[in-house]
Motif scaffolding. Structure first.
Motif, PDB file in Angstrom:
ATOM      1  N   ASN A  61      -9.505  10.456  24.021  1.00 27.36           N
ATOM      2  CA  ASN A  61     -10.602   9.821  24.750  1.00 27.36           C
ATOM      3  C   ASN A  61     -11.773   9.416  23.860  1.00 27.36           C
ATOM      4  OD1 ASN A  61     -11.629   8.755  27.083  1.00 27.36           O
ATOM      5  ND2 ASN A  61     -12.417  10.685  27.886  1.00 27.36           N
ATOM      6  N   ASP A  69     -12.530  15.092  26.092  1.00 23.92           N
ATOM      7  CA  ASP A  69     -11.126  15.142  26.494  1.00 23.92           C
ATOM      8  C   ASP A  69     -10.916  14.286  27.749  1.00 23.92           C
ATOM      9  OD1 ASP A  69     -12.059  16.595  28.668  1.00 23.92           O
ATOM     10  OD2 ASP A  69     -11.275  18.512  27.980  1.00 23.92           O
ATOM     11  N   ARG A  70      -9.735  14.355  28.326  1.00 25.00           N
ATOM     12  CA  ARG A  70      -9.412  13.475  29.470  1.00 25.00           C
ATOM     13  C   ARG A  70     -10.325  13.717  30.665  1.00 25.00           C
ATOM     14  NH1 ARG A  70      -4.612  10.740  29.174  1.00 25.00           N
ATOM     15  NH2 ARG A  70      -3.249  11.249  27.418  1.00 25.00           N
ATOM     16  N   VAL A 116      -7.964  13.767  19.715  1.00 26.34           N
ATOM     17  CA  VAL A 116      -8.482  13.705  21.087  1.00 26.34           C
ATOM     18  C   VAL A 116      -8.559  12.235  21.483  1.00 26.34           C
ATOM     19  CG1 VAL A 116     -10.378  14.300  22.627  1.00 26.34           C
ATOM     20  CG2 VAL A 116      -9.768  15.842  20.753  1.00 26.34           C
TER      21      VAL A 116
END
Length: 641
Positions: free
Chosen positions: A424, A483-484, A422
């Motif tokens: 981020n 996440d983004r 992940v």
């Protein structure tokens, strides 16, 4: 006359056959009550059986290897185990009924409220393990309670109220591997345990005395702590042994020890010089790599805030000096593209971090997928079938706020868990790392979004894993990935089931809760406490430093951190949150929820379902837009700060 006699003979024969069939039918009925009737008879001896409400006589307990009744463990249509933990059960344990289950090999009644003396366990002669810790069993255990239980491997009776001597029949069990009697009132001397395969014998916090038997002297010293009059290795030497030592002239011995110490000092000095030279040369060759440093947030690991991670490396390190005997990975999601261990070993990798649980590596395989491989150190005592079953159970979990397991690798001395990378990073890195234009500080709406996602994921684990005492057990900000879109993903959940038991209280966050530090017990509310700590960390921007202490931290220090936040109230909010002037009321509401989760008393602490309901009521609204008070406001105002 002859015909009449023949008729009498035929009639007598018919009556005899009819009587035989009646007897045979009654025998079949009496012997065919089955597993269901045995369990229902056992249930009659219990009190507060609401958790067993689906024990329905119209359904069979087992359907193949799938259980239809709560707490029943099945295999090939037979009952081989019971797991009735954390159900508030009391009454007495009817072993006569359980003895009618021919395939029963294990049961667990941990974390309930039984108060009777221990039943006569030898009635279940084929039992392999039983777990009765964290109840209120009391009284002395007769010396022959475990006589003849030649298959018994695991005995867990910790944190009860047993008195008297440790029964000698325990010491004669030929296959005994693990025994926990800690947290009771046993007294007298420890029996002579002769089993060669003993792994864990925890007798701490009792009233035992005398020398520790020779076969137990290699156990961890903590397993004998809290017994004032115990002595001998691994504790201090016994007084009697010291008195019987013959007086000798110690001067030559002291001289020899001084010479030996000098020689050892010289050897260590030379070794240090060699190591320093090696490190300097290695760093000179990796100057470029050292520029690529990471902040706190690594994946699948836990470095401290604002620390730098090790330089890039190759995952060939996983292979170490041993030859990998199998390249087969086990995939828990059949929809994923498969790869093998050799693909991972060939790929270049970056070391994300190395902590107490193990080391983590980011690797890019040929398909272009970025994965994280976590290598665990403290799982070497987990059996193959137990490990596979637990991983399959994790693989069946599916929730948008859980980081799914992709695959795993089992070897007796090597355990790898593989998940997606992940990009981020972790919540901890966003809260405590350096902020700039590319990585700004988290604002109030984003922080609330993260709290709600974490709470939803945690509630899902509690609902899907009702029999586990710790559905997560290791919830902290560095184990929450973003996440983004800043949706949180929980990771490192359910580790308590597969990490070696002697290390769990050093490694997992749940063991730092007041539940364990004060009473030595763990409930599902330990996860609620961990959620409260994350809420306070998100709102204040302060890192809970007691997480960094290895082993059990001080409960005074623990609660002092929480109470300092309660005293400061609204002054405690992270100054890096922008545009929150009109959201102070909602922030205070969330703050009080976090404090309610951190109640020192387990009874006063909210249930997980209630916590999530309250968090869902927190909104991002301006103060001047609130035209009426929420019914939750009166609840919050009653929480002491």
């Amino acid at each position: 006359m002859g015909a009449h006699a023949a008729w009498l003979v035929r009639a007598s024969a018919s009556n005899l056959i009819f009587t035989f069939f009646i007897f045979l039918s009654s025998a079949v009925i009496s012997c065919g009550e089955g597993d269901a009737n045995a369990l229902l008879k056992f249930k009659e001896s219990l009190v507060n059986t609401a958790a067993l409400s689906n024990w329905d006589p119209s359904k069979t307990p087992c359907n193949g290897s799938r259980a239809n009744w709560n707490g029943v463990l099945c295999s090939n249509g037979h009952i081989w185990g019971l797991r009735l933990e954390n159900m508030g059960l009391s009454g007495f344990i009817d072993l006569d009924s359980l003895a009618r289950l021919p395939y029963l090999r294990t049961f667990s009644f941990m974390n309930n409220d039984f108060t009777s003396p221990l039943p006569d366990m030898k009635k279940l002669g084929k039992l392999k393990s039983f777990f009765m810790s964290n109840n209120r069993f009391s009284g002395e255990i007769p010396d022959d309670t475990f006589a003849g239980m030649r298959s018994l491997k695991k005995v867990y009776l910790a944190h009860n109220n047993f008195t008297g001597k440790i029964p000698s029949s325990l010491a004669s069990l030929p296959k005994l591997l693990q025994m926990r009697l800690d947290g009771n009132h046993f007294e007298g001397q420890i029996p002579e345990f002769q089993q060669k395969g003993l792994r864990i014998v925890n007798l701490s916090n009792n009233k035992l005395e005398g020398p520790i038997p020779q076969n137990l002297q290699k156990q961890n010293a903590s397993f004998f702590s809290g017994n004032k009059n115990l002595c001998g290795p691994p504790l201090a030497q016994c007084e009697a042994a010291r008195k019987t030592e013959a007086p000798t002239d110690t001067k030559p011995l002291k001289i020899a020890l001084i010479i030996l110490a000098i020689l050892l000092g010289l050897v260590l000095l030379v070794a240090v010089i060699i190591i320093v030279i090696f490190i300097v040369r290695r760093r000179m060759n990796q100057t470029e790599l050292l520029r690529q440093q990471s902040s706190l947030g690594n994946q699948c690991n836990t470095p401290t805030p604002r620390t730098q991670l090790p330089p890039a490396a190759t995952i060939e390190h996983v292979k170490s000096t041993r030859k990998v005997d199998s390249m087969k990975l086990s995939f828990v999601n059949k929809e994923r593209d498969t790869f093998d261990l050799q693909d991972l070993l060939k790929a270049s990798a970056e070391v994300l971090g190395s902590g107490r649980c193990g080391a983590s590596y980011k690797t890019l395989i040929m398909s272009g997928e970025a994965l994280v491989v976590k290598r665990f150190k403290q799982m070497n005592k987990v059996g193959r079938e137990e490990f596979h079953e637990h991983m399959r159970r994790i693989g069946r979990l599916n929730h948008p706020n859980l980081l799914p397991l992709v695959a795993y690798y089992y070897r007796r001395d090597e355990k790898l868990l593989i998940c997606d990378f992940v990009e981020n990073g972790s919540l901890a890195s966003h809260l405590h790392g350096n902020h700039n234009a590319e990585k700004p500080a988290l604002d109030w709406p984003t922080r609330l979004k993260i709290v709600k996602g974490v709470a939803r994921g945690l509630l899902y684990l509690h609902n899907e894993l009702p029999t586990l005492a710790l559905p997560h057990g290791h919830l902290k900000s560095s184990n929450v990935l973003l996440d983004r879109s800043y949706q949180p993903l929980l990771m490192d959940y359910t580790l308590a089931q597969v990490i070696n038991t002697e290390y769990t209280h050093h490694l997992l966050v749940a063991y730092k809760s007041p539940d364990f530090l004060k009473h030595g017990q763990l409930t599902r509310k330990a996860d609620v406490w961990s959620l409260g700590i994350i809420i306070l960390e998100i709102l204040t921007g302060n890192f809970p430093t007691f997480y960094l202490t290895q082993g059990n931290t001080n409960d005074v220090e623990l609660m002092a951190w929480v109470k300092s936040i309660a005293r400061e109230n609204s002054e405690v909010f992270d100054e890096e949150m922008r545009n929150t002037t009109n959201s102070q009321a909602e922030m205070r509401k969330l703050l009080k929820i976090g404090l309610a989760c951190c109640e020192e008393s387990v009874e006063s602490r909210w249930e997980m379902k209630e916590v999530v309901e309250k968090i869902e009521e927190v909104n991002i609204v301006d103060d001047d837009q609130r035209t009426c008070s929420s019914p939750f406001d009166s609840v919050l105002s009653a929480i002491p700060t």
